[in-house]
Design a protein around this motif. Structure first.
Motif, mmCIF file in Angstrom:
data_model
loop_
_atom_site.group_PDB
_atom_site.id
_atom_site.type_symbol
_atom_site.label_atom_id
_atom_site.label_comp_id
_atom_site.label_asym_id
_atom_site.label_seq_id
_atom_site.Cartn_x
_atom_site.Cartn_y
_atom_site.Cartn_z
ATOM 1 N N LYS A 304 13.450 2.503 -5.568
ATOM 2 C CA LYS A 304 12.181 1.838 -5.870
ATOM 3 C C LYS A 304 11.359 1.545 -4.619
ATOM 4 C CE LYS A 304 14.369 -1.389 -8.273
ATOM 5 N NZ LYS A 304 14.630 -2.550 -9.164
ATOM 6 N N ARG A 305 10.056 1.520 -4.835
ATOM 7 C CA ARG A 305 9.114 1.083 -3.815
ATOM 8 C C ARG A 305 7.932 0.444 -4.532
ATOM 9 N NH1 ARG A 305 4.684 4.350 -3.457
ATOM 10 N NH2 ARG A 305 4.821 6.398 -4.475
ATOM 11 N N PRO A 306 7.227 -0.472 -3.876
ATOM 12 C CA PRO A 306 6.045 -1.067 -4.504
ATOM 13 C C PRO A 306 4.996 0.006 -4.777
ATOM 14 C CG PRO A 306 6.738 -2.337 -2.592
ATOM 15 C CD PRO A 306 7.505 -1.055 -2.550
ATOM 16 N N GLU A 340 7.686 -2.596 -8.594
ATOM 17 C CA GLU A 340 8.652 -1.874 -7.769
ATOM 18 C C GLU A 340 9.346 -0.869 -8.657
ATOM 19 O OE1 GLU A 340 11.168 -3.850 -4.954
ATOM 20 O OE2 GLU A 340 9.845 -5.595 -4.894
ATOM 21 N N SER A 458 5.598 -6.833 -8.787
ATOM 22 C CA SER A 458 6.106 -6.973 -7.422
ATOM 23 C C SER A 458 5.158 -7.822 -6.594
ATOM 24 C CB SER A 458 6.262 -5.595 -6.774
ATOM 25 O OG SER A 458 6.606 -5.718 -5.406
#
Length: 605
Positions: A304-306, A340, A458
């Motif tokens: 995951k990443r924003p 996220e 997020s």
């Protein structure tokens, strides 16, 4: 004037007055003050010659207690004048007390039934609902007006449960014992309400007069139980899928990697170049299938990443329906909070949902994709924890999903279609769950279906995407140690790295990698990066190896690679000391980007 002339012994015993006291008493002296006005009216009627039927009043005994009496009075007249009044009374105190106690008891039970959280109903032998408490009315949405219209119990049974319920009802009417019930009611607004409880038939002279039921709404509990069973199924498949994916992805790494390498040696106009491109496309499709299997396993944890999801929703859904007779409408809030997420996995969910929506409308139609912000509180549905969410909705206007299929819609391998694996919605469910979210479905036959996804928002800012120049940068001049137990993967990884201008060395397991890394430092030819497999059957894998390498060289720069990784290494590689991650199988351009982040001083991954 109301003086007493004569009273019998029973009168004296009931009221407790002596003869002397009786001689001084007037009738109204022993009448309860609350009854005096009524008694005076009756007294005046009697002395005027009117007939008064049986009446009830309350006398006050000598000890102050109240004695309720019922009787009849008559007046004796001489020469047209009243000279005496005769009254015969019966002591009704005990009967009145019992009636009052019965009324109070009935009120207590009525209050108990009305205020109970259980659903309580009384049903006539012909099915008419004679009584239903407040919880029943609130749960099913039927008020007094509906009950007054003699609604039948069979009017509120879900159609798919009707035959079974009719048989059960007749069995209850034939046996004087408690029966356990499990069925589905259909509320006034069409909702399905899962019910369980007990029913008992009351008989008079051997004939049934009513059935009395105490029921519970177990809809939420059943949903939670089904969710647990569904999760256990997915976990079982995950163990199996993860083992297959590990070996299969090693083979795909060789196929995909060599195809991408071979293309670089040929002109794009060469006939073989086209064949290699087709081979690469097939390998990428196989990789996508493997990734779907991995979604069920711990190795499929999202990386995951924003991110902002509006563009992702537009791109993935538009691609999925390209060339179809279905139109997409988007209603995406302009102020959507970031989430996220794993871009690939979330795109896969969106594609699966819109494909299902399109298949529900074979003659064409409109699929609406919505996204909005939601702040959940403690009263929020679907067991959402309080907090901020982004809600994604995919709605069609197709044929809808039958109730008997709706409860199984997320089960793996369940499908009502002639074609398809039955994995699409199960995979979507698993992905959403691993993102900490919730997915729900509402459907009405003939009107359509709506899937909703609740994803936690997020607090982190969305990072800008790398530019085309960043992606195209070529690494060169670095020394890279490759650790992998599979010779096929070793070979293709070395070829790719050499093409990127790197010098390489190969280790089959962690112990050998540590030895080579130490020796290189001692010889003044330290490695600039390490590409290591996380899973080495029977040997030291990447996690154990990186810990020792960091003790030797705190500045070691390592990339984690695996076709199957134990949760949560691939998703949280930085926590384990890695600088980047590259899932198998990969192409030369995938490895190029990963190495550029390490050897070029950029971010990993």
């Amino acid at each position: 004037e109301g003086r007493f002339i004569y009273v019998n012994r029973s009168w004296k015993e009931a009221l407790g007055y002596s003869d002397e006291e009786i001689g001084r008493l007037n009738l109204m002296d022993i009448v309860d003050p609350a009854c005096v006005p009524k008694c005076k009216v009756i007294f005046n009627k009697l002395i005027s010659g009117e007939r008064v039927d049986r009446n009830e009043t309350t006398f006050v005994a000598r000890d102050g207690s109240r004695v309720v009496v019922e009787g009849r009075c008559s007046t004796k007249f001489v020469n047209g004048r009243p000279v005496a009044m005769t009254g015969i009374f019966r002591d009704m105190t005990e009967r009145v007390r019992q009636e009052q106690a019965l009324r109070e008891s009935e009120k207590r039970y009525r209050d108990l039934f009305e205020n109970a959280s259980d659903l309580i109903q009384m049903v006539a032998p012909d099915g008419r609902i004679l009584y239903a408490n407040q919880a029943w009315k609130e749960t099913l949405g039927f008020g007094e007006e509906a009950l007054a219209g003699n609604i039948s119990i069979f009017d509120i049974i879900a159609p798919d449960c009707l035959l079974h319920c009719e048989a059960t009802f007749h069995k209850i009417l034939s046996e004087e014992k408690v029966h356990h019930l499990e069925t589905v009611f259909q509320a006034r607004d069409g909702r399905r309400v899962l019910i369980e409880g007990n029913a008992l038939c009351k008989f008079e002279n051997g004939r049934p007069v009513s059935t009395q039921c105490i029921l519970r709404d177990v809809t939420e509990r059943k949903q939670l139980e089904e969710e647990l069973i569904r999760t256990q199924k997915l976990e079982s498949i995950g163990v199996f899928a993860g083992g297959i994916a590990h070996d299969f992805n090693n083979l795909l790494t060789s196929i995909l990697g060599n195809a991408s390498l071979a293309k670089l040696y040929l002109s794009s106009q060469h006939e073989v170049h086209g064949l290699l491109a087709d081979m690469e496309k097939a390998a990428l499709r196989a990789r996508s299938l493997t990734q779907q299997l991995l979604t069920f396993s711990k190795g499929g944890e999202p990386i995951k990443r924003p991110m902002a999801i509006a563009d992702l929703l537009r791109d993935s859904t538009t691609f999925a329906l390209r060339g179809s007779n279905v139109r997409l409408d988007f209603e995406l809030a302009i102020d959507l909070w970031p989430v996220e997420a794993d871009e690939g996995q979330l795109g896969q969910v969106a594609q699966n949902l819109v494909l299902n929506a399109a298949q529900a409308m074979p003659a064409g139609g409109v699929v609406t994709v919505r996204a909005r912000n939601l702040t959940a509180n403690y009263q929020s549905p679907f067991s959402l924890a309080p907090g901020r969410y982004v809600v994604i909705e995919v709605e069609d206007h197709g044929s809808g999903i039958p109730a008997e299929n709706l409860v199984r819609i997320f089960d793996p391998y369940f499908s009502s279609k002639r074609t398809g694996s039955g994995l699409g919605l199960a995979i979507a469910h698993s992905i959403v769950k691993k993102h900490g979210g919730v997915i729900t479905v509402d459907s009405v036959l003939g009107r359509g279906t709506a899937f909703k996804i609740f994803l936690p928002s997020s607090a982190q800012k969305v990072r800008s995407e790398p530019t085309a120049a960043d992606k195209a940068s070529i690494t060169a001049g670095g020394r890279v140690l490759v650790m992998d137990d599979d010779p096929v993967v070793q070979k293709v990884a070395v070829k790719m790295l050499e093409l990127l201008g790197c010098q390489t060395a190969v280790a089959h397991h962690g112990v050998e990698a540590i030895e080579l890394y130490k020796r290189a430092i001692d010889n003044g030819t330290a490695f600039d990066a390490v590409l290591m497999d996380l899973t080495i059957p029977g040997g030291m894998g990447g996690v154990e190896t990186i810990e020792i390498l960091r003790a030797i060289d705190p500045e070691v720069r390592a990339i984690a690679s695996s076709g199957y990784a134990t949760d949560p290494i691939m998703a949280n590689y930085a926590s384990y000391g890695f600088c980047g991650v590259i899932p198998k199988p990969y192409r030369v351009e995938d490895l190029q980007r990963a190495m550029a982040g390490i050897l070029g001083g950029g971010g990993g991954g």
